[in-house]
Write a protein that holds these residues in place. Structure first.
Motif, PDB file in Angstrom:
ATOM      1  N   LYS A   4       0.682  -1.179   0.077  1.00 34.24           N
ATOM      2  CA  LYS A   4      -0.034  -0.015  -0.061  1.00 34.24           C
ATOM      3  C   LYS A   4       0.920   1.284   0.003  1.00 34.24           C
ATOM      4  N   ASN A  27       2.127  -5.174  -8.153  1.00 29.11           N
ATOM      5  CA  ASN A  27       0.933  -4.616  -7.800  1.00 29.11           C
ATOM      6  C   ASN A  27       0.970  -3.887  -6.546  1.00 29.11           C
ATOM      7  N   GLU A  29      -1.592  -0.836  -3.927  1.00 29.99           N
ATOM      8  CA  GLU A  29      -2.783  -0.003  -3.575  1.00 29.99           C
ATOM      9  C   GLU A  29      -2.596   1.280  -3.561  1.00 29.99           C
TER      10      GLU A  29
END
Length: 217
Positions: A4, A27, A29
Protein backbone atom coordinates in the motif's frame (compact mmCIF):
# COMPACT_ATOMS: atom_id res chain seq x y z
CA UNK A 1 1.14 -9.46 1.44
CA UNK A 2 -0.33 -6.36 -0.14
CA UNK A 3 1.74 -3.26 -0.88
CA UNK A 4 0.00 0.00 0.00
CA UNK A 5 1.25 3.46 -0.92
CA UNK A 6 -0.42 6.37 0.87
CA UNK A 7 -0.50 9.81 -0.73
CA UNK A 8 -1.67 11.82 -3.76
CA UNK A 9 -0.03 11.07 -7.11
CA UNK A 10 0.35 14.82 -7.65
CA UNK A 11 3.18 14.71 -5.09
CA UNK A 12 6.66 14.25 -6.62
CA UNK A 13 7.67 12.14 -3.61
CA UNK A 14 4.70 9.81 -4.13
CA UNK A 15 5.43 9.65 -7.87
CA UNK A 16 9.01 8.62 -7.09
CA UNK A 17 7.66 5.51 -5.36
CA UNK A 18 4.98 4.81 -8.00
CA UNK A 19 7.63 4.92 -10.74
CA UNK A 20 9.80 2.44 -8.79
CA UNK A 21 6.86 0.07 -8.29
CA UNK A 22 6.09 0.28 -12.01
CA UNK A 23 9.75 -0.37 -12.95
CA UNK A 24 9.47 -3.49 -10.79
CA UNK A 25 6.10 -4.54 -12.21
CA UNK A 26 4.61 -4.81 -8.73
CA UNK A 27 0.94 -4.63 -7.85
CA UNK A 28 0.03 -2.08 -5.20
CA UNK A 29 -2.86 -0.10 -3.80
CA UNK A 30 -2.63 3.70 -3.92
CA UNK A 31 -4.45 4.98 -0.85
CA UNK A 32 -5.64 8.61 -1.29
CA UNK A 33 -4.62 11.19 1.31
CA UNK A 34 -6.48 14.50 1.14
CA UNK A 35 -3.80 17.10 1.83
CA UNK A 36 -6.20 20.01 1.30
CA UNK A 37 -8.10 18.96 4.42
CA UNK A 38 -4.84 18.22 6.24
CA UNK A 39 -5.37 14.46 6.48
CA UNK A 40 -1.59 13.97 6.29
CA UNK A 41 -1.27 15.73 9.66
CA UNK A 42 -3.92 13.64 11.42
CA UNK A 43 -4.62 10.07 12.48
CA UNK A 44 -4.53 7.49 11.01
CA UNK A 45 -1.86 8.81 8.61
CA UNK A 46 0.35 10.30 11.32
CA UNK A 47 0.87 6.78 12.71
CA UNK A 48 2.45 5.81 9.37
CA UNK A 49 4.59 8.96 9.03
CA UNK A 50 5.10 10.91 12.27
CA UNK A 51 6.34 13.93 10.29
CA UNK A 52 2.98 14.22 8.54
CA UNK A 53 4.42 14.16 5.02
CA UNK A 54 3.55 11.94 2.07
CA UNK A 55 4.19 9.25 1.13
CA UNK A 56 3.79 6.48 3.65
CA UNK A 57 4.32 2.89 2.56
CA UNK A 58 3.28 -0.53 3.78
CA UNK A 59 4.49 -3.92 2.61
CA UNK A 60 2.73 -6.45 4.79
CA UNK A 61 3.67 -5.60 8.38
CA UNK A 62 6.55 -3.32 7.35
CA UNK A 63 5.77 0.40 7.51
CA UNK A 64 8.12 2.95 5.90
CA UNK A 65 8.26 6.65 5.05
CA UNK A 66 10.70 8.94 3.17
CA UNK A 67 10.35 8.27 -0.56
CA UNK A 68 14.02 7.59 -1.29
CA UNK A 69 14.26 5.06 1.54
CA UNK A 70 11.13 3.38 0.18
CA UNK A 71 12.50 3.18 -3.39
CA UNK A 72 15.71 1.58 -2.09
CA UNK A 73 13.72 -0.96 -0.09
CA UNK A 74 11.69 -1.86 -3.19
CA UNK A 75 14.77 -2.10 -5.43
CA UNK A 76 16.61 -4.37 -2.97
CA UNK A 77 13.68 -6.51 -1.83
CA UNK A 78 12.33 -7.11 -5.32
CA UNK A 79 15.69 -7.23 -7.11
CA UNK A 80 14.57 -10.24 -9.15
CA UNK A 81 11.43 -8.49 -10.47
CA UNK A 82 11.07 -6.09 -13.41
CA UNK A 83 13.97 -3.79 -14.24
CA UNK A 84 17.20 -3.73 -12.26
CA UNK A 85 17.51 -0.34 -10.53
CA UNK A 86 20.70 -0.89 -8.55
CA UNK A 87 24.35 -1.03 -9.54
CA UNK A 88 25.78 -4.54 -9.49
CA UNK A 89 29.09 -4.17 -7.65
CA UNK A 90 30.32 -2.16 -4.64
CA UNK A 91 32.27 0.46 -6.64
CA UNK A 92 29.38 1.11 -9.02
CA UNK A 93 27.01 1.13 -6.06
CA UNK A 94 29.16 3.81 -4.41
CA UNK A 95 29.01 5.99 -7.53
CA UNK A 96 25.24 5.48 -7.78
CA UNK A 97 24.96 6.45 -4.10
CA UNK A 98 26.87 9.69 -4.74
CA UNK A 99 24.36 10.74 -7.38
CA UNK A 100 21.42 9.75 -5.21
CA UNK A 101 22.88 12.09 -2.58
CA UNK A 102 23.44 14.81 -5.19
CA UNK A 103 19.79 14.56 -6.22
CA UNK A 104 18.52 14.89 -2.65
CA UNK A 105 21.05 17.48 -1.43
CA UNK A 106 21.87 19.65 -4.48
CA UNK A 107 19.22 19.17 -7.17
CA UNK A 108 15.96 18.65 -5.32
CA UNK A 109 16.02 21.62 -2.90
CA UNK A 110 16.48 24.05 -5.80
CA UNK A 111 14.29 22.28 -8.38
CA UNK A 112 11.47 21.73 -5.86
CA UNK A 113 11.55 25.41 -4.89
CA UNK A 114 11.15 26.34 -8.57
CA UNK A 115 8.36 23.80 -8.93
CA UNK A 116 6.60 25.29 -5.91
CA UNK A 117 6.91 28.86 -7.19
CA UNK A 118 6.04 28.24 -10.86
CA UNK A 119 3.70 25.23 -10.79
CA UNK A 120 2.18 24.77 -7.32
CA UNK A 121 1.57 28.39 -6.28
CA UNK A 122 -0.53 29.22 -9.40
CA UNK A 123 -2.55 26.01 -8.82
CA UNK A 124 -3.27 27.19 -5.27
CA UNK A 125 -4.08 30.73 -6.36
CA UNK A 126 -0.93 32.10 -4.75
CA UNK A 127 1.43 34.68 -6.26
CA UNK A 128 4.78 33.51 -7.63
CA UNK A 129 7.82 35.17 -6.07
CA UNK A 130 9.80 36.28 -9.15
CA UNK A 131 12.93 37.03 -7.11
CA UNK A 132 12.93 33.49 -5.68
CA UNK A 133 12.48 32.10 -9.20
CA UNK A 134 15.43 34.09 -10.56
CA UNK A 135 17.66 33.11 -7.63
CA UNK A 136 16.83 29.42 -7.92
CA UNK A 137 17.13 29.38 -11.71
CA UNK A 138 20.69 30.58 -11.29
CA UNK A 139 21.36 27.91 -8.65
CA UNK A 140 19.81 25.17 -10.78
CA UNK A 141 21.92 26.23 -13.76
CA UNK A 142 25.08 25.68 -11.71
CA UNK A 143 23.90 22.22 -10.61
CA UNK A 144 23.03 21.30 -14.20
CA UNK A 145 26.51 22.40 -15.34
CA UNK A 146 27.89 19.64 -13.10
CA UNK A 147 25.33 17.19 -14.52
CA UNK A 148 26.30 18.14 -18.07
CA UNK A 149 29.94 17.38 -17.29
CA UNK A 150 29.00 14.04 -15.72
CA UNK A 151 26.65 13.03 -18.55
CA UNK A 152 29.30 13.73 -21.20
CA UNK A 153 31.20 10.75 -19.79
CA UNK A 154 28.30 8.54 -18.72
CA UNK A 155 24.91 7.73 -20.26
CA UNK A 156 23.27 7.82 -16.83
CA UNK A 157 24.29 9.47 -13.57
CA UNK A 158 25.31 6.23 -11.89
CA UNK A 159 26.97 4.68 -14.94
CA UNK A 160 25.94 2.89 -18.12
CA UNK A 161 22.54 1.76 -16.91
CA UNK A 162 19.43 3.43 -15.51
CA UNK A 163 19.26 3.30 -11.70
CA UNK A 164 17.45 4.92 -8.79
CA UNK A 165 19.90 7.82 -9.11
CA UNK A 166 18.15 8.76 -12.37
CA UNK A 167 14.64 7.73 -11.40
CA UNK A 168 14.58 9.97 -8.32
CA UNK A 169 14.84 13.04 -10.60
CA UNK A 170 11.92 12.18 -12.89
CA UNK A 171 8.93 13.62 -10.97
CA UNK A 172 10.29 17.15 -10.50
CA UNK A 173 11.89 17.24 -13.98
CA UNK A 174 8.54 16.21 -15.44
CA UNK A 175 6.86 19.19 -13.76
CA UNK A 176 9.59 21.66 -14.76
CA UNK A 177 9.52 20.55 -18.41
CA UNK A 178 6.12 22.26 -18.64
CA UNK A 179 7.58 25.60 -17.51
CA UNK A 180 10.10 28.21 -18.67
CA UNK A 181 12.74 26.38 -16.60
CA UNK A 182 12.82 23.80 -19.42
CA UNK A 183 15.27 26.12 -21.20
CA UNK A 184 17.89 25.40 -18.51
CA UNK A 185 17.74 21.70 -19.34
CA UNK A 186 17.55 22.29 -23.11
CA UNK A 187 20.65 24.51 -23.05
CA UNK A 188 22.78 21.53 -21.96
CA UNK A 189 22.68 18.84 -24.68
CA UNK A 190 23.71 15.87 -22.54
CA UNK A 191 21.32 16.86 -19.76
CA UNK A 192 18.56 17.35 -22.33
CA UNK A 193 19.14 13.88 -23.85
CA UNK A 194 19.20 12.31 -20.40
CA UNK A 195 15.90 13.97 -19.45
CA UNK A 196 14.28 12.76 -22.66
CA UNK A 197 15.56 9.24 -21.96
CA UNK A 198 14.33 8.93 -18.36
CA UNK A 199 10.94 10.53 -19.12
CA UNK A 200 10.39 8.16 -22.08
CA UNK A 201 10.61 5.01 -19.96
CA UNK A 202 7.47 2.85 -20.16
CA UNK A 203 7.29 2.62 -16.35
CA UNK A 204 7.27 6.43 -16.11
CA UNK A 205 4.41 6.64 -18.62
CA UNK A 206 2.46 4.15 -16.49
CA UNK A 207 3.24 6.17 -13.36
CA UNK A 208 1.94 9.34 -15.02
CA UNK A 209 -1.47 7.69 -15.50
CA UNK A 210 -1.92 7.84 -11.72
CA UNK A 211 -1.13 11.55 -11.71
CA UNK A 212 -3.64 12.18 -14.49
CA UNK A 213 -6.32 10.31 -12.55
CA UNK A 214 -5.42 12.37 -9.48
CA UNK A 215 -5.96 15.59 -11.46
CA UNK A 216 -9.45 14.47 -12.49
CA UNK A 217 -10.61 14.16 -8.88
Amino acid sequence: MAIKLHGPAMSPAVMRVIATLKEKDLNFELVPVNMKTGDHKKEPFITLNPFGQVPAFEDGDLKLFESRAVTQYIAHTYADKGNQLLANDPKKMAIMSIWMEVESQKFDPVASKLNFEIVIKPMLGMVTDDAAVAENEEKLGKVLDVYESRLKDSKYLGGDSFTLADLHHAPVINYLMGTKVKSLFDARPHVSAWCADILARPAWSKALEYKQLDQLH
